[in-house]
Design an enzyme around this catalytic site. Structure first.
Site, PDB file in Angstrom:
ATOM      1  N   VAL A  96       0.818  -1.219   0.000  1.00 36.38           N
ATOM      2  CA  VAL A  96       0.000   0.000   0.000  1.00 36.38           C
ATOM      3  C   VAL A  96       0.853   1.272   0.000  1.00 36.38           C
ATOM      4  CG1 VAL A  96      -1.979  -1.132   1.068  1.00 36.38           C
ATOM      5  CG2 VAL A  96      -0.228  -0.118   2.526  1.00 36.38           C
ATOM      6  N   LYS A  97       2.130   1.141   0.356  1.00 32.21           N
ATOM      7  CA  LYS A  97       3.114   2.242   0.322  1.00 32.21           C
ATOM      8  C   LYS A  97       2.592   3.519   0.968  1.00 32.21           C
ATOM      9  CE  LYS A  97       5.592   0.542  -3.755  1.00 32.21           C
ATOM     10  NZ  LYS A  97       4.680  -0.558  -4.173  1.00 32.21           N
ATOM     11  N   ARG A  98       2.066   3.401   2.163  1.00 31.51           N
ATOM     12  CA  ARG A  98       1.587   4.581   2.876  1.00 31.51           C
ATOM     13  C   ARG A  98       2.768   5.374   3.411  1.00 31.51           C
ATOM     14  NH1 ARG A  98      -2.478   3.481   0.040  1.00 31.51           N
ATOM     15  NH2 ARG A  98      -4.372   2.653   1.006  1.00 31.51           N
TER      16      ARG A  98
END
Length: 286
Positions: A96-98
């Site tokens: 999700v690469k938050r």
């Protein structure tokens, strides 16, 4: 700690992490047209891939963008895919690469470490600062969760920022990696690696030995194998005594059926064969 479970999966099953980056266009036409809802088609495809590769892969990385693109139908497929993986006791990496701070980051942690979208690990982007990691530490400590934080990625554009020199005579990605390795010392499992892992592209093999030595307790999620140029012998350089990393592959596994005559009717078997080929190739170079 969750990292011990992942470490044991690698030892038993190999280094392959199957990427369920499932575009609807990847589905065989005769398969997809049997479903009236996109959510059912995506999940059913994923389920067959999972069933075929579960025993030959260390875990599964599910890239949320491929599901968000189809709105609620896609997110329902995402939810069902994660639920099925949990039923199978598979390691789940939510890609999700938050990368945010404070309460927003807390909500991201809650969203992907509990409830409908619960995963074992999630990917984070630290380039807004190290305080983007802090809200996830409670989940890592108390809820058996882990993160893979971007350090040095496999794309060509990595050089735009990650390779910039700093005033301490190191590149940006070196500084980020060292900070994460230090932070991770508080979350080291029995395997000697931390539940705070790093995303480390394998497309720069000339730097591999230094990276592995410097980030001694950081477990790697390794993209870049195959189409981006990374080779099995490159992967070996990022490992430590044959473990310490999983290698992501998505399209090469999901679309393996396209390389086989009449593969559409047994795409799960084709995916399995590709995962085994990849696993064995990597093992042969360790």
């Amino acid at each position: 700690m969750i990292i011990d479970k992942l470490f044991s999966h690698v030892a038993a099953k190999g280094h392959v992490c199957v990427g369920l980056d499932t575009d609807y266009e990847y589905l065989p036409i005769n398969f997809s047209k049997t479903f009236s809802h996109i959510s059912d088609a995506l999940f059913s495809f994923n389920k067959e891939i999972i069933d075929a590769t579960l025993d030959v892969s260390a875990g599964f990385k599910v890239q949320i963008a491929y599901y968000e693109a189809f709105g609620m139908q896609g997110l329902e497929a995402y939810r069902k895919t994660l639920a099925y993986l949990r039923e199978q006791k598979a390691i789940i990496i939510a890609d999700v690469k938050r990368g945010d701070i404070a309460k927003t980051a807390e909500m991201y942690a809650k969203a992907h470490f509990s409830g409908d979208f619960e995963a074992d690990f999630m990917t984070l982007n630290p380039y807004m600062g190290m305080d983007t990691i802090s809200p996830f530490l409670t989940f890592i400590k108390e809820n058996e969760k882990g993160v893979f934080v971007l350090i040095r990625t496999s794309n060509e554009g990595a050089k735009d920022i990650e390779y910039l020199p700093t005033e301490v005579n190191k590149r940006v990605y070196n500084v980020v990696g060292e900070k994460l390795n230090a932070l991770g010392k508080d979350f080291i499992g029995e395997c000697g690696f931390s539940s705070i892992g790093g995303v480390m592209g394998c497309t720069h093999a000339d730097e591999a030995r230094d990276v592995r030595k410097q980030l001694d307790s950081t477990f790697f999620l390794i993209p870049g194998y195959g189409a981006q140029g990374g080779k099995a012998e490159d992967i070996a350089l990022y490992l430590k005594n044959g473990n310490g990393g999983v290698v992501n592959a998505s399209r090469s596994i999901l679309l393996a059926y396209k390389k086989v005559e009449n593969g559409e009717t047994h795409f799960g078997e084709c995916a399995r064969n590709e995962a085994i080929r990849m696993r064995d190739e990597i093992r042969s170079k360790i």
